[in-house]
Every structure is written in structure tokens, then in C-alpha cells.
Design a protein around this motif. Structure first.
Motif, PDB file in Angstrom:
ATOM      1  N   ILE A 160     -10.970   2.553   4.642  1.00 46.66           N
ATOM      2  CA  ILE A 160     -10.529   4.227   4.683  1.00 46.66           C
ATOM      3  C   ILE A 160      -9.032   4.032   5.532  1.00 46.66           C
ATOM      4  N   ALA A 161      -9.353   3.386   6.834  1.00 44.71           N
ATOM      5  CA  ALA A 161      -8.233   3.328   7.812  1.00 44.71           C
ATOM      6  C   ALA A 161      -6.756   2.544   7.175  1.00 44.71           C
ATOM      7  N   LEU A 162      -7.248   1.499   6.463  1.00 43.94           N
ATOM      8  CA  LEU A 162      -6.243   0.614   6.210  1.00 43.94           C
ATOM      9  C   LEU A 162      -5.344   1.338   4.683  1.00 43.94           C
ATOM     10  N   VAL A 163      -6.282   1.986   3.990  1.00 41.84           N
ATOM     11  CA  VAL A 163      -5.781   2.935   2.801  1.00 41.84           C
ATOM     12  C   VAL A 163      -4.555   3.878   3.474  1.00 41.84           C
ATOM     13  N   HIS A 164      -5.254   4.608   4.331  1.00 41.31           N
ATOM     14  CA  HIS A 164      -4.280   5.702   5.003  1.00 41.31           C
ATOM     15  C   HIS A 164      -3.099   5.036   5.722  1.00 41.31           C
ATOM     16  N   VAL A 165      -2.920   3.653   6.038  1.00 43.57           N
ATOM     17  CA  VAL A 165      -1.842   3.145   6.728  1.00 43.57           C
ATOM     18  C   VAL A 165      -1.033   2.751   5.753  1.00 43.57           C
ATOM     19  N   MET A 166      -1.675   1.935   4.705  1.00 40.43           N
ATOM     20  CA  MET A 166      -0.794   1.220   3.753  1.00 40.43           C
ATOM     21  C   MET A 166      -0.265   2.164   2.531  1.00 40.43           C
ATOM     22  N   LEU A 167      -0.750   3.421   2.483  1.00 40.67           N
ATOM     23  CA  LEU A 167      -0.395   4.101   1.213  1.00 40.67           C
ATOM     24  C   LEU A 167       0.909   4.122   1.104  1.00 40.67           C
ATOM     25  N   PRO A 168       1.720   4.643   2.069  1.00 36.90           N
ATOM     26  CA  PRO A 168       3.263   4.742   1.861  1.00 36.90           C
ATOM     27  C   PRO A 168       3.973   3.510   1.013  1.00 36.90           C
ATOM     28  N   PHE A 169       3.405   2.320   1.694  1.00 37.00           N
ATOM     29  CA  PHE A 169       4.051   1.106   1.131  1.00 37.00           C
ATOM     30  C   PHE A 169       3.816   1.187  -0.251  1.00 37.00           C
ATOM     31  N   MET A 170       2.793   1.914  -0.990  1.00 33.62           N
ATOM     32  CA  MET A 170       2.446   1.524  -2.309  1.00 33.62           C
ATOM     33  C   MET A 170       3.507   2.906  -2.862  1.00 33.62           C
ATOM     34  N   ILE A 171       3.329   4.085  -2.506  1.00 34.44           N
ATOM     35  CA  ILE A 171       4.143   5.195  -3.151  1.00 34.44           C
ATOM     36  C   ILE A 171       5.446   5.046  -3.235  1.00 34.44           C
TER      37      ILE A 171
END
Length: 289
Positions: A160-171
Motif C-alpha cells: 500500500i505504501a509502494l502504490v502511494h509512492v509509485m502512483l504518480p509515475f503511472m498516471i
């Protein structure tokens, strides 16, 4: 005369790129080569590193111990799950963002990028406060009559923390691809009787696949090599490859073994990412053809 001018311009281009090439060599290529050489050096706990002797023992230990297999497998399934969740959350979010009008598009784009201005360590500590035994999540569960759950130092906390951190790099890559999509193509498909779901599946998704591919490669690579979040939210028992390398360098002081693990992580990352890139690009070209 034109040929000589073209040659001179070509040479000027090479000279202008020299500082960038020197920076690339000095900060990436040379350190990687030194790490590769270090991974073959002999190490002994009594005498330390022998820079004049070389061995394959570190790689044989890496290949022959199930302990390392378990850590690599954990690292890659957590990274794959993080990437999948970023796709599921990030692609619809980028689509909604691209359909927003001013000034909401700029406001929400700033909101998406704002977390990148905050240190990963600070965000990891924030998640530890939320997911701890006395954190906000467990306090909320107890307030509704539930029992506290062990959330910290689990794969759930890391993912859940990795998703929070990495999400902008997908969007951002997906949103960039959507900017090149002509809205008239969607309107034409809708006017011909296609449903909104069919338009998204047949018109939108094939066009944004380069952005999705770029996002998945970035997210997977960063998640697989992440250190701060697994170290702070995974604890000592839930090891990933980056924390294992840290232990080898600073706890065991076995630098050659740490270098061997780092080289193995780099090679496996490249193998997975290149295979994924080839598969998705092949399907993308087939869908366009």
C-alpha cells in the motif's frame, strides 16, 4: 560545400553531447563496472576483501541457497502487485484527469504531483503511524467494535505504501498519451452506436498502451529496487532485495556478496522489463495492424 557543413554540424553535435556522456559514464557506467568487479573479489571475515583475488563463490552461494530465492521471489511478486494496482488505479484516474476542464485539471494535476515533493522516508513514517498497533486504522476498527489487526511489518503495508509512492509515475505517462488522443475519434465511435465501454476498450486503450507500458516499466523497476519503504514498513523479517543488500554491506560487511546480489537484481530486473516491453509492444503493433 553542403556535405562539409553537414559533417561539421555532426561533429559539433558530438562535442555538445560530451558533457552528458561524461556525466553518464561517471555516475552510472563506471560505478556499475566497479560493482561488477567487486562482486568477484574474495572475501574473508578475518581479513576482509582481497582486491587481487577473484572467485565465483558469491554467485554460487546466491544460486544455491533457497533463502535468496525466497527474498527475490517476494521482491518480484510485491513489485508486480504494486504495478498491477497502479495500473488499475492510475489509468482511470489519468483518463478522468484528461477529461477535466480548466481550472480543475491543473488543480488535480498539482495534487497528483505534490506527493513527489515529500521525502519517501517521511511518507513511510506516515504510513507506519497509520498502520501501527496504536495507529489510526486500528483505533477506527476498535471504535466500531472490531479487534486490532497486525498491519505494520506485513506485505500489505509495503504494497500500500509502494502504490502511494509509485502512483504518480503511472498516471503521468498515461495522461501524456491521452493528450495525443483525438476526442473526435471517441465521438465518431459513439455516433456509430458503440457503447462507452466499447469505445474505451477499442479506441482509447490501444492508443494509450505506450503510456501504460512506460508507466509499468517505471513502477516495476522502482518498486523492485525500493529500500526505504521495505526497510521501514517491512521490518527485519520481511526482507526484500534492497534491504538484503543493505545488510550485506553494513551489517555483514561482506561487500562482494552485496555487490553480487545487486548485480543479480539488476540483471533480473532488465530481463523481466525487456520481456514485458517486447510482449506489450508486440500486442500493441498487432492491435494497430
Amino acid at each position: 560545400m553542403s556535405t562539409l557543413t553537414a559533417i561539421r554540424q555532426g561533429r559539433q553535435g558530438y562535442w555538445l553531447s560530451t558533457p552528458a556522456l561524461a556525466l553518464y559514464l561517471g555516475l552510472l557506467v563506471i560505478p556499475l563496472l566497479l560493482t561488477l568487479v567487486l562482486s568477484f573479489n574474495v572475501f574473508d571475515y578475518s581479513s576482509g576483501i582481497d582486491g587481487d583475488a577473484y572467485t565465483l563463490d558469491h554467485y554460487s552461494s546466491l544460486l544455491g541457497d533457497s533463502y535468496f530465492y525466497e527474498i527475490f521471489l517476494r521482491t518480484f511478486w510485491i513489485s508486480a502487485l504494486t504495478t498491477l494496482l497502479c495500473v488499475v488505479i492510475g489509468v482511470p484516474e489519468a483518463y478522468i484527469l484528461s477529461r477535466m476542464g480548466a481550472p480543475w485539471r491543473s488543480i488535480f494535476l498539482i495534487l497528483i504531483l505534490t506527493p513527489l515533493l515529500i521525502s519517501v522516508v517521511v511518507r513511510a513514517f506516515g504510513w507506519s503511524l497509520l498502520l501501527g498497533a496504536d495507529g489510526l486504522v486500528n483505533q477506527t476498527l476498535q471504535a466500531f467494535g472490531g479487534s486490532p489487526m497486525k498491519l505494520l511489518y506485513t506485505p500489505f503495508a509495503v504494497v500500500i505504501a509502494l502504490v502511494h509512492v509509485m502512483l504518480p509515475f503511472m498516471i503521468i505517462p498515461v495522461w501524456t498519451s491521452l493528450q495525443k488522443l483525438d476526442p473526435a475519434a471517441e465521438q465518431a465511435a459513439l455516433s456509430l452506436g458503440a457503447s462507452q465501454l466499447t469505445v474505451i476498450r477499442k479506441v482509447v486503450l490501444p492508443q494509450i498502451m505506450p503510456g501504460v507500458l512506460s508507466g509499468t516499466l517505471i513502477v516495476f523497476g522502482l518498486a523492485a529496487s525500493s529500500f526505504a519503504i521495505p526497510g521501514l514498513l517491512g521490518g527485519r523479517r520481511l526482507k526484500m532485495v534492497a534491504t538484503l543488500i543493505y545488510d550485506q554491506y553494513l551489517s555483514e560487511l561482506n561487500w562482494p556478496m552485496g555487490a553480487a546480489i545487486a548485480v543479480a537484481l539488476l540483471l533480473l530486473n532488465l530481463l523481466i522489463m525487456l520481456s514485458w516491453n517486447r510482449m506489450i509492444e508486440g500486442r500493441y503493433k498487432k492491435s494497430l495492424g
